[in-house]
Design a protein around this motif. Structure first.
Motif, PDB file in Angstrom:
ATOM      1  N   ASP A  84      46.743  79.059  14.066  1.00 13.17           N
ATOM      2  CA  ASP A  84      45.665  79.720  14.797  1.00 13.17           C
ATOM      3  C   ASP A  84      46.248  80.762  15.747  1.00 13.17           C
ATOM      4  OD1 ASP A  84      46.653  78.347  17.026  1.00 13.17           O
ATOM      5  OD2 ASP A  84      45.065  76.839  17.010  1.00 13.17           O
ATOM      6  N   ASP A  85      45.403  81.316  16.609  1.00 12.68           N
ATOM      7  CA  ASP A  85      45.881  82.405  17.470  1.00 12.68           C
ATOM      8  C   ASP A  85      46.752  81.903  18.622  1.00 12.68           C
ATOM      9  OD1 ASP A  85      43.839  81.251  18.880  1.00 12.68           O
ATOM     10  OD2 ASP A  85      42.538  83.011  18.859  1.00 12.68           O
TER      11      ASP A  85
ATOM     12  N   THR B 234      55.861  85.453   9.608  1.00 15.11           N
ATOM     13  CA  THR B 234      54.562  85.828   9.061  1.00 15.11           C
ATOM     14  C   THR B 234      54.749  86.261   7.610  1.00 15.11           C
ATOM     15  OG1 THR B 234      54.738  88.133   9.781  1.00 15.11           O
ATOM     16  CG2 THR B 234      53.732  86.557  11.322  1.00 15.11           C
TER      17      THR B 234
ATOM     18  N   ASP C 162      49.549  90.593   5.940  1.00 18.62           N
ATOM     19  CA  ASP C 162      48.263  90.853   6.595  1.00 18.62           C
ATOM     20  C   ASP C 162      47.110  90.503   5.656  1.00 18.62           C
ATOM     21  OD1 ASP C 162      49.621  91.794   8.810  1.00 18.62           O
ATOM     22  OD2 ASP C 162      49.464  93.903   8.224  1.00 18.62           O
TER      23      ASP C 162
ATOM     24  N   ASP D 179      46.466  86.810   5.799  1.00 16.15           N
ATOM     25  CA  ASP D 179      45.838  86.480   7.085  1.00 16.15           C
ATOM     26  C   ASP D 179      44.348  86.809   7.055  1.00 16.15           C
ATOM     27  OD1 ASP D 179      48.419  85.873   7.820  1.00 16.15           O
ATOM     28  OD2 ASP D 179      48.681  87.627   9.109  1.00 16.15           O
ATOM     29  N   ALA D 180      44.019  87.981   6.532  1.00 17.46           N
ATOM     30  CA  ALA D 180      42.615  88.427   6.506  1.00 17.46           C
ATOM     31  C   ALA D 180      41.786  87.521   5.597  1.00 17.46           C
ATOM     32  CB  ALA D 180      42.542  89.878   6.045  1.00 17.46           C
TER      33      ALA D 180
ATOM     34  N   THR E 121      41.304  84.096   7.304  1.00 18.96           N
ATOM     35  CA  THR E 121      40.398  84.279   8.437  1.00 18.96           C
ATOM     36  C   THR E 121      38.957  84.351   7.948  1.00 18.96           C
ATOM     37  OG1 THR E 121      42.087  85.349   9.802  1.00 18.96           O
ATOM     38  CG2 THR E 121      39.783  85.856  10.311  1.00 18.96           C
ATOM     39  N   ARG E 122      38.751  85.083   6.862  1.00 16.55           N
ATOM     40  CA  ARG E 122      37.388  85.213   6.309  1.00 16.55           C
ATOM     41  C   ARG E 122      36.880  83.878   5.773  1.00 16.55           C
ATOM     42  NH1 ARG E 122      35.811  86.606   1.049  1.00 16.55           N
ATOM     43  NH2 ARG E 122      37.913  87.318   0.514  1.00 16.55           N
TER      44      ARG E 122
ATOM     45  N   LEU F  36      38.095  81.590  11.481  1.00 18.35           N
ATOM     46  CA  LEU F  36      38.936  81.598  12.673  1.00 18.35           C
ATOM     47  C   LEU F  36      39.949  82.714  12.524  1.00 18.35           C
ATOM     48  CD1 LEU F  36      39.784  77.796  12.810  1.00 18.35           C
ATOM     49  CD2 LEU F  36      38.300  78.976  14.425  1.00 18.35           C
ATOM     50  N   ASN F  37      40.531  83.131  13.634  1.00 13.58           N
ATOM     51  CA  ASN F  37      41.604  84.124  13.579  1.00 13.58           C
ATOM     52  C   ASN F  37      42.893  83.405  13.189  1.00 13.58           C
ATOM     53  OD1 ASN F  37      42.912  86.581  13.836  1.00 13.58           O
ATOM     54  ND2 ASN F  37      43.381  86.232  15.994  1.00 13.58           N
ATOM     55  N   LEU F  38      43.322  83.587  11.930  1.00 11.60           N
ATOM     56  CA  LEU F  38      44.400  82.787  11.379  1.00 11.60           C
ATOM     57  C   LEU F  38      45.522  83.659  10.834  1.00 11.60           C
ATOM     58  CD1 LEU F  38      42.218  80.248   9.383  1.00 11.60           C
ATOM     59  CD2 LEU F  38      43.298  79.868  11.615  1.00 11.60           C
ATOM     60  N   ARG F  39      46.714  83.043  10.757  1.00 17.54           N
ATOM     61  CA  ARG F  39      47.851  83.674  10.097  1.00 17.54           C
ATOM     62  C   ARG F  39      48.530  82.663   9.182  1.00 17.54           C
ATOM     63  NH1 ARG F  39      51.645  86.543  14.450  1.00 17.54           N
ATOM     64  NH2 ARG F  39      51.096  84.692  15.695  1.00 17.54           N
TER      65      ARG F  39
END
Length: 265
Positions: A39-40, A102, A105, A108-109, A112-113, A117-120
């Protein structure tokens, strides 16, 4: 006694993959839990709090991981085995603080979708050292992003015994093993210390204490009381409910379904 199933879970807490052969490494089977979603605050997330993770599957392709919705395989993201962004990040897995990279991107996107949640997505590089609990792992073994130990073994007879007590039988994948063994008595694995599978040596180091993740139906992501309610009636030790054994590997090499298991101690 025979190795009947081999499982890997490339992304921690997403769907597992059943294999016919696999390579063993110090920190677990090749590809097993080398990726993790954070998470963030850089803390790992799991099905325990995010049930929809149970509905996301992973496939091992030639050029990377395919992470996809089981109900809609056309909705997927391809994750290269070598990270694209490769930014160092310090992450938290339970009580462990460890180093990761990481991945991309795009991954991650997509996550997140799907999960809102804002995820990586991160990967554990070979240079990272995350030690298994030295009270049980006697050879300073590293472990992947798995909860605590590199391998988990369960006998099919143990699941059969449990299912004989349940109103509705459950599948082995509820327990996310790496190795399933046939040809034993129920819970025979509780007595093992030193074993070989094929020609590879393993040490059985401690019973696996089970959590609420086992109560999540991997097909529907619905949560219930079983199997923990029934297991608690006959597999409780103090405040822990035990099912399966945590294992470390002494050798690196290839295993195949059908390999024999021999107990040496």
């Amino acid at each position: 006694m025979t190795l009947s199933e081999i499982w890997v879970y490339p992304v921690k807490s997403l769907g597992g993959i059943r294999l016919t052969k696999a390579f063993t490494e110090e920190r677990g089977l090749q590809y097993d839990r080398r990726w993790m979603i954070i998470d963030d605050e850089n803390v790992f997330i799991t099905q325990r709090a995010h049930l929809k993770m149970a509905l996301i599957d992973v496939a091992l392709l030639e050029d990377g991981l395919k992470i996809y919705l089981r109900a809609n395989p056309d909705d997927f993201v391809l994750v290269p085995y070598q990270p694209v962004t490769a930014l160092p990040v310090t992450v938290k897995v339970w009580d462990d603080i460890t180093e990761a990279l990481t991945v991309s991107d795009e991954a991650d996107a997509w996550l997140t979708r799907q999960l809102g949640l804002n995820l990586r997505l991160v990967i554990m590089p070979d240079s990272t050292e995350r030690k298994a609990d030295p009270r049980y792992a006697q050879h300073n073994e590293n472990v992947s992003f798995a909860d605590g130990f590199p391998y988990l073994v369960i006998s099919q007879a143990s699941l059969d015994d449990l299912n004989s007590r349940l109103a509705e039988p459950i599948e082995m994948r509820r327990f996310r093993p790496n190795f399933v063994i046939t040809g034993t008595e129920p819970f025979a694995e509780d007595q093992w210390k030193h074993i070989t599978i094929g020609n590879l040596r393993f040490e059985v180091v401690k019973p696996c204490a089970r959590c609420v993740l086992t109560t999540i139906n991997p097909e529907t992501a619905e949560k219930g009381a079983e199997p923990l309610k029934t297991l608690a009636s006959y597999r409780r030790n103090g405040n822990k409910i035990l099912f399966g054994q945590n294992v470390t590997a002494r050798d690196a090499g290839e295993l195949s379904v059908g390999d024999f298991l021999v107990v040496h101690e």
